[in-house]
Design an enzyme around this catalytic site. Sequence first.
Site, mmCIF file in Angstrom:
data_model
loop_
_atom_site.group_PDB
_atom_site.id
_atom_site.type_symbol
_atom_site.label_atom_id
_atom_site.label_comp_id
_atom_site.label_asym_id
_atom_site.label_seq_id
_atom_site.Cartn_x
_atom_site.Cartn_y
_atom_site.Cartn_z
ATOM 1 N N HIS A 153 0.853 -1.189 0.000
ATOM 2 C CA HIS A 153 0.000 0.000 0.000
ATOM 3 C C HIS A 153 0.888 1.238 0.000
ATOM 4 O O HIS A 153 1.927 1.260 0.655
ATOM 5 C CB HIS A 153 -0.861 0.055 1.264
ATOM 6 C CG HIS A 153 -2.017 -0.887 1.264
ATOM 7 N ND1 HIS A 153 -3.097 -0.737 0.427
ATOM 8 C CD2 HIS A 153 -2.265 -1.988 2.003
ATOM 9 C CE1 HIS A 153 -3.961 -1.705 0.663
ATOM 10 N NE2 HIS A 153 -3.475 -2.483 1.608
ATOM 11 N N CYS B 35 -1.751 5.333 -4.751
ATOM 12 C CA CYS B 35 -2.254 3.979 -4.972
ATOM 13 C C CYS B 35 -3.160 3.947 -6.210
ATOM 14 O O CYS B 35 -3.070 3.036 -7.034
ATOM 15 C CB CYS B 35 -3.016 3.500 -3.746
ATOM 16 S SG CYS B 35 -3.524 1.778 -3.837
#
Length: 100
Positions: free
Chosen positions: A16, A28
């Site tokens: 992430h 992201c």
Amino acid sequence: MIKLTVSHHKLTASGHALFAKKGQDIVCAAVSGIIFGALPWFETNSIAVQEDATVPSLSLELVQPTAKLITGLSVVIMQLKTLAHSYPQFISFEDQRKDE
């Protein structure tokens, strides 16, 4: 941190970015958009895609590399490398092709 690894005809992305909270993470979203946006361009029998549901991870490998597919993968890699350069605290980029 998103970890991008490039090896011979293969791209792996995992992790992430943690740039912002869920649903607002532009880093992201950019990585996902580049990778998932390119998938339909590749011919389905020419790539192997592996996803891991337990950890955010995706590997894309050219099974039957042609000049066209290698160029397509190179464009995706170039976009991701540029993004990693812009957000080094959130994306690591490792190019293992230098060692081959």
